[in-house]
Design a protein around this motif. Structure first.
Motif, PDB file in Angstrom:
ATOM      1  N   UNK A   1       0.824  -1.211   0.000  1.00 37.93           N
ATOM      2  CA  UNK A   1       0.000   0.000   0.000  1.00 37.93           C
ATOM      3  C   UNK A   1       0.858   1.261   0.000  1.00 37.93           C
ATOM      4  N   UNK A   2       1.965   1.219   0.745  1.00 34.84           N
ATOM      5  CA  UNK A   2       2.872   2.365   0.753  1.00 34.84           C
ATOM      6  C   UNK A   2       3.505   2.559  -0.619  1.00 34.84           C
ATOM      7  N   UNK A   3       3.918   1.454  -1.231  1.00 34.09           N
ATOM      8  CA  UNK A   3       4.555   1.537  -2.547  1.00 34.09           C
ATOM      9  C   UNK A   3       3.591   2.076  -3.597  1.00 34.09           C
TER      10      UNK A   3
ATOM     11  N   UNK B   1      -4.480   7.339   3.715  1.00 32.73           N
ATOM     12  CA  UNK B   1      -4.919   6.677   4.950  1.00 32.73           C
ATOM     13  C   UNK B   1      -6.291   6.020   4.807  1.00 32.73           C
ATOM     14  N   UNK B   2      -7.203   6.677   4.079  1.00 33.24           N
ATOM     15  CA  UNK B   2      -8.539   6.102   3.883  1.00 33.24           C
ATOM     16  C   UNK B   2      -8.470   4.836   3.022  1.00 33.24           C
ATOM     17  N   UNK B   3      -7.642   4.898   1.948  1.00 39.02           N
ATOM     18  CA  UNK B   3      -7.491   3.730   1.077  1.00 39.02           C
ATOM     19  C   UNK B   3      -6.818   2.580   1.822  1.00 39.02           C
ATOM     20  N   UNK B   4      -5.856   2.907   2.685  1.00 40.51           N
ATOM     21  CA  UNK B   4      -5.182   1.881   3.469  1.00 40.51           C
ATOM     22  C   UNK B   4      -6.159   1.179   4.397  1.00 40.51           C
ATOM     23  N   UNK B   5      -6.992   1.958   5.074  1.00 38.73           N
ATOM     24  CA  UNK B   5      -7.971   1.373   5.995  1.00 38.73           C
ATOM     25  C   UNK B   5      -8.955   0.477   5.257  1.00 38.73           C
TER      26      UNK B   5
END
Length: 436
Positions: free
Chosen positions: A399-401, A406-410
């Motif tokens: 996800x970082x790459x 933050x919303x997409x990560x959650x």
């Protein structure tokens, strides 16, 4: 072919950076990027650890709690970049903590070094090694060994062997006890100091002198520490394995895990990956405590091939009375003083976290970490497969790459909670939610 940079080591750090930018056409922000990871207060210390230091390379300093080793509980520091290693070690540590813990056997703690020389005389004059030669060489390094001897260490044995298939080439092997130190510098200093006394011994004994003086080829410690061995083992009732057996019953799981270890004992291709998993744990502790992970691995892989075929370093058995048992035996020369073990601030902190163990205690802890990771890895292989857990932990990196918000990560963490993670699947999911 480009021109050679002359006098690079004598340049200041700033001059080195400017030279690299110009010589190798590096980006102009190179200086700012390497400066970002320099320590604001302790950089002078880190600069001295190596040559041509520009910056520091950060690796995660993680911990695995609940390691019960020889009836003592530890929080084990682990330096490793592979996300699943600490998680696997932690889970295995917690499981074995309530099932007897890790038991350690230290077989010996001798390190060794060699003086290699060529000589035209018969090997029978040197094997067994004359007692007077042992005494003469030991006396020649007495000023170097005096302090070590006061701590209970020093030179313990010497032998001379003619090299197989190379008549006239000889190995003087010296066994050292270095107590709490890994001892590389001590061993090498002693061996270097012995070179001239060894030649003098040949000159002063007529039965040797008649064949000429030996030609000293080199003097160096050996990282193949076959007399510095540690065994870590775990044992529990088969029914206790339910926590790891997934859809298998505990007996099926135990038998399947044993077959997987047996395959690694018989097949080199599998053994290499199997042993890599062991050193995921061992290396993490070795690095965290400021020890030499390259030496530890080289010794372990040579030990795995000691019978002429590369095999698993661990073994597994199911006893007739219903117990599952797994053990790992490796050569492991570690120190808790000297080198970077106390000089590097994080290595010193790691030692403190472990209660400032002695060298043999640290050997047991590192071996336990290796066995914990080995058990967890093979358990995953024979049940859910290695990628399911590994890729779950790797999801954050993916996800970082992909620059997830933050919303997409959650949203992604929730979406993949019960799904297989892969780079492609994550990319497609992000495209989908971004499209909305």
């Amino acid at each position: 072919m480009g021109s050679i940079i002359m006098g690079f080591s004598k340049m200041s750090r700033e001059e080195k950076i400017e030279t690299l930018i110009n010589h190798y056409k590096l980006p102009r922000d190179f200086a700012e990027r390497v400066a970002e990871y320099r320590h604001p207060e302790k950089q002078e210390l880190f600069d001295d650890f190596s040559e041509n230091t520009l910056s520091n390379f950060y690796l995660p300093f993680g911990v695995a709690p609940n390691f019960l080793v020889d009836e003592q509980t530890y929080v084990v520091p682990m330096v490793v970049e592979e996300s699943s290693v600490v998680a696997a070690a932690s889970r295995a540590a917690s499981f074995w903590a309530v099932n007897g813990g890790f038991k350690t056997t230290i077989h010996n703690t001798l390190k060794k070094g060699h003086i290699w020389f060529a000589w035209k005389g018969p090997a029978s004059f040197l094997n067994p090694m004359p007692k007077s030669m042992f005494e003469s060489l030991s006396e020649s390094v007495a000023p170097l060994t005096e302090k070590m001897e006061r701590r209970g260490g020093g030179i313990m044995e010497m032998n001379i062997f003619e090299l197989d298939d190379h008549p006239g080439l000889f190995q003087l092997e010296v066994g050292f006890e270095t107590i709490e130190s890994m001892g590389a510098n001590f061993i090498n200093s002693c061996l270097e100091e012995m070179k001239e006394p060894l030649k003098q011994y040949f000159r002063s004994h007529i039965e040797l002198k008649q064949y000429g003086e030996p030609e000293i080829i080199m003097a160096i410690l050996s990282n193949y520490t076959t007399k510095c061995l540690v065994t870590s083992e775990v044992k529990c009732k088969i029914d206790a394995l339910k926590a790891y057996s997934a859809d298998l019953n505990p007996r099926e799981f135990a038998e399947k895990l044993k077959r997987a270890v047996d395959i690694a004992l018989a097949d080199t291709s599998r053994a290499v990956t199997h042993n890599k998993g062991i050193y995921n744990g061992v290396d993490s502790v070795v690095i965290a405590t400021g020890n030499d992970f390259r030496a530890a691995e080289a010794a372990g892989h040579a030990w795995a091939a000691r019978d002429g075929r590369y095999r698993s370093l661990s073994k597994c058995e199911i006893t007739e009375d219903g117990f599952f048992r797994m053990e790992l035996t490796i050569p492991l020369a570690l120190g808790t003083v000297g080198g970077l073990t106390r000089l590097h601030p994080m290595a010193a902190l790691a030692q403190e976290m472990l209660g400032n163990p002695d060298a043999t205690e640290l050997m047991g802890i590192a071996a336990a970490a290796g066995l914990a990771n080995n058990f967890s890895a093979v358990a995953s292989l024979v049940t859910t497969g290695i990628q399911k857990g590994h890729m779950k932990l790797h999801l954050t990196n993916l996800l970082k790459a992909m620059s997830a918000t933050p919303e997409e990560k959650e949203a992604s963490l929730d979406y993949f909670s019960d799904k297989t993670v892969s780079a492609r699947a994550v990319e497609e999911y992000l495209k989908k939610i971004r499209g909305k």
